[in-house]
Design a protein around this motif. Structure first.
Motif, PDB file in Angstrom:
ATOM      1  N   ASP A   1      67.423  56.647  23.344  1.00 22.63           N
ATOM      2  CA  ASP A   1      66.934  56.449  21.973  1.00 22.63           C
ATOM      3  C   ASP A   1      65.463  56.850  21.860  1.00 22.63           C
ATOM      4  N   ASP A   2      64.855  57.229  22.983  1.00 23.62           N
ATOM      5  CA  ASP A   2      63.427  57.589  22.981  1.00 23.62           C
ATOM      6  C   ASP A   2      63.257  58.933  22.280  1.00 23.62           C
ATOM      7  N   ILE A   3      62.746  58.887  21.057  1.00 21.20           N
ATOM      8  CA  ILE A   3      62.687  60.088  20.217  1.00 21.20           C
ATOM      9  C   ILE A   3      61.745  61.143  20.777  1.00 21.20           C
ATOM     10  N   LEU A   4      60.650  60.728  21.419  1.00 22.38           N
ATOM     11  CA  LEU A   4      59.706  61.702  21.979  1.00 22.38           C
ATOM     12  C   LEU A   4      60.309  62.414  23.188  1.00 22.38           C
ATOM     13  N   TYR A   5      61.083  61.677  23.965  1.00 15.94           N
ATOM     14  CA  TYR A   5      61.796  62.277  25.105  1.00 15.94           C
ATOM     15  C   TYR A   5      62.787  63.321  24.580  1.00 15.94           C
ATOM     16  N   LYS A   6      63.537  62.945  23.526  1.00 18.51           N
ATOM     17  CA  LYS A   6      64.515  63.867  22.934  1.00 18.51           C
ATOM     18  C   LYS A   6      63.827  65.134  22.431  1.00 18.51           C
ATOM     19  N   ALA A   7      62.700  64.941  21.731  1.00 18.85           N
ATOM     20  CA  ALA A   7      61.991  66.090  21.155  1.00 18.85           C
ATOM     21  C   ALA A   7      61.465  67.014  22.253  1.00 18.85           C
ATOM     22  N   GLU A   8      60.844  66.427  23.272  1.00 18.46           N
ATOM     23  CA  GLU A   8      60.289  67.228  24.379  1.00 18.46           C
ATOM     24  C   GLU A   8      61.370  68.066  25.063  1.00 18.46           C
ATOM     25  N   HIS A   9      62.477  67.403  25.417  1.00 18.91           N
ATOM     26  CA  HIS A   9      63.548  68.107  26.119  1.00 18.91           C
ATOM     27  C   HIS A   9      64.318  69.036  25.178  1.00 18.91           C
ATOM     28  N   GLY A  10      64.366  68.669  23.900  1.00 20.33           N
ATOM     29  CA  GLY A  10      64.977  69.550  22.896  1.00 20.33           C
ATOM     30  C   GLY A  10      64.210  70.860  22.783  1.00 20.33           C
ATOM     31  N   ILE A  11      62.879  70.780  22.806  1.00 18.25           N
ATOM     32  CA  ILE A  11      62.034  71.985  22.746  1.00 18.25           C
ATOM     33  C   ILE A  11      62.309  72.868  23.957  1.00 18.25           C
ATOM     34  N   THR A  12      62.322  72.264  25.154  1.00 17.46           N
ATOM     35  CA  THR A  12      62.555  73.024  26.394  1.00 17.46           C
ATOM     36  C   THR A  12      63.908  73.732  26.371  1.00 17.46           C
ATOM     37  N   ASN A  13      64.969  72.981  26.008  1.00 23.25           N
ATOM     38  CA  ASN A  13      66.324  73.570  25.961  1.00 23.25           C
ATOM     39  C   ASN A  13      66.429  74.692  24.936  1.00 23.25           C
TER      40      ASN A  13
ATOM     41  N   GLU B   1      56.349  62.049  15.110  1.00 22.22           N
ATOM     42  CA  GLU B   1      56.579  60.777  15.807  1.00 22.22           C
ATOM     43  C   GLU B   1      55.440  60.403  16.751  1.00 22.22           C
ATOM     44  N   SER B   2      54.797  61.392  17.383  1.00 22.15           N
ATOM     45  CA  SER B   2      53.713  61.063  18.319  1.00 22.15           C
ATOM     46  C   SER B   2      52.483  60.530  17.585  1.00 22.15           C
ATOM     47  N   LYS B   3      52.357  60.840  16.284  1.00 22.91           N
ATOM     48  CA  LYS B   3      51.213  60.350  15.503  1.00 22.91           C
ATOM     49  C   LYS B   3      51.605  59.229  14.539  1.00 22.91           C
ATOM     50  N   ARG B   4      52.849  58.801  14.610  1.00 19.95           N
ATOM     51  CA  ARG B   4      53.333  57.762  13.692  1.00 19.95           C
ATOM     52  C   ARG B   4      52.585  56.453  13.931  1.00 19.95           C
TER      53      ARG B   4
ATOM     54  N   SER C   1      68.269  49.316  34.870  1.00 19.56           N
ATOM     55  CA  SER C   1      68.785  50.489  35.614  1.00 19.56           C
ATOM     56  C   SER C   1      68.292  51.811  35.029  1.00 19.56           C
ATOM     57  N   GLY C   2      67.082  51.762  34.449  1.00 20.48           N
ATOM     58  CA  GLY C   2      66.478  52.988  33.922  1.00 20.48           C
ATOM     59  C   GLY C   2      66.884  53.334  32.506  1.00 20.48           C
ATOM     60  N   THR C   3      67.642  52.427  31.830  1.00 21.49           N
ATOM     61  CA  THR C   3      68.110  52.750  30.465  1.00 21.49           C
ATOM     62  C   THR C   3      67.146  52.278  29.372  1.00 21.49           C
ATOM     63  N   ALA C   4      66.197  51.397  29.727  1.00 16.24           N
ATOM     64  CA  ALA C   4      65.232  50.920  28.722  1.00 16.24           C
ATOM     65  C   ALA C   4      64.300  52.068  28.346  1.00 16.24           C
ATOM     66  N   ASP C   5      64.055  52.251  27.043  1.00 15.68           N
ATOM     67  CA  ASP C   5      63.142  53.339  26.688  1.00 15.68           C
ATOM     68  C   ASP C   5      61.699  52.850  26.653  1.00 15.68           C
TER      69      ASP C   5
END
Length: 279
Positions: free
Chosen positions: A22-34, A82-85, A222-226
């Motif tokens: 659910d981490d939107i910044l993680y999604k955006a970063e990896h979305g840009i790379t892909n 989102e990074s400046k929200r 187990s690493g699922t917390a954002d």
């Protein structure tokens, strides 16, 4: 691999990314790379293979490329928003998100003639708009110059991609506003009602470094917390507001000295305690 296969593979990757966290910044970063990878593959394919007809070229630049390129524009804008929200009250967040919706609408107004052409499914000017080597003075004011070149761009494929991206962004921002309106700042109220008697007396940067270290280690849930959940929890426990912790993380990452200054200090202090206990 055909264009459609490439797009299907790309969309599968994005679906996996969307469901992973659910981490939107993680999604955006990896979305840009892909997306950047996919665009480079598309470009290579176009330059090597070319097109068999004008209709094929028009179809590619009117439908296929914008499908991918719109995702890059979407994720870049999403990351910036989102990074400046603001991490304050719902009222300020709603105002901030509404301001961005208004800014996105300005693009549609500035490109109204082409917007209506595209929206009504018109085709009369497709050769002018979606064949390479044509020029148009009505180019969008905001464009991703990194990907604009004569071999892989027409005068309006970026505009189509931007329309698609801004449509997605407006939907996302409206959903976020709705969430804030229905769940009026529950997290912040909980923080204010916190019964914790503990106060963080180190710097915010040090706490941010610790939070990111714990998040990276995967030892919580187990690493699922954002990262948002962890930051909110630490803010509540230690009666502190971290502010824009993502920007703090970027500053930590850019350090010329040790990037793990606080963690190094913790290790040093613990080793010293062991030694003191042994004496």
């Amino acid at each position: 691999m055909s264009y459609q296969e490439l797009i299907s593979e790309f969309e599968t990757k994005l679906e996996s990314l969307e469901s992973r966290t659910d981490d939107i910044l993680y999604k955006a970063e990896h979305g840009i790379t892909n997306t950047e990878k996919c665009i480079k593959q598309l470009r290579k394919k176009v330059i090597e293979k070319g097109f068999d007809s004008k209709n094929e070229e028009i179809s590619f630049f009117k439908h296929i490329k914008p499908q991918i390129f719109s995702k890059l524009i979407y994720y870049v804008r999403l990351f910036n928003i989102e990074s400046k929200r603001p991490r304050s009250s719902s009222k300020f967040q709603i105002k901030y998100l509404n301001n961005h919706i208004n800014k996105l609408q300005v693009f549609f107004n500035d490109n109204l003639e082409f917007y209506h052409y595209y929206r009504r499914g018109a085709t009369t000017l497709d050769e002018e708009y979606f064949i390479r080597g044509k020029s148009d003075l009505r180019l969008p004011t905001e464009s991703f110059h990194f990907y604009i070149d004569e071999q892989f761009s027409t005068c309006q494929d970026t505009t189509v991609a931007t329309i698609m991206a801004y449509d997605m962004l407006i939907v996302y921002l409206q959903q976020e506003i709705e969430k804030l309106q229905t769940n009026t700042d529950t997290k912040i109220r909980t923080m204010k009602q916190s019964s914790s008697k503990l106060f963080w007396t180190g710097s915010k940067t040090e706490l941010t470094e610790l939070i990111y270290a714990l998040h990276s280690s995967g030892v919580i849930n187990s690493g699922t917390a954002d990262i948002k959940e962890l930051a909110s929890m630490f803010e509540q426990i230690f009666n502190i507001e971290l502010g824009n912790y993502y920007h703090t993380f970027i500053e930590i990452r850019a350090r010329k000295c040790s990037k793990t200054k606080f963690l190094d200090k913790l290790t040093e202090m613990l080793i010293r305690r062991f030694k003191d206990s042994d004496e």
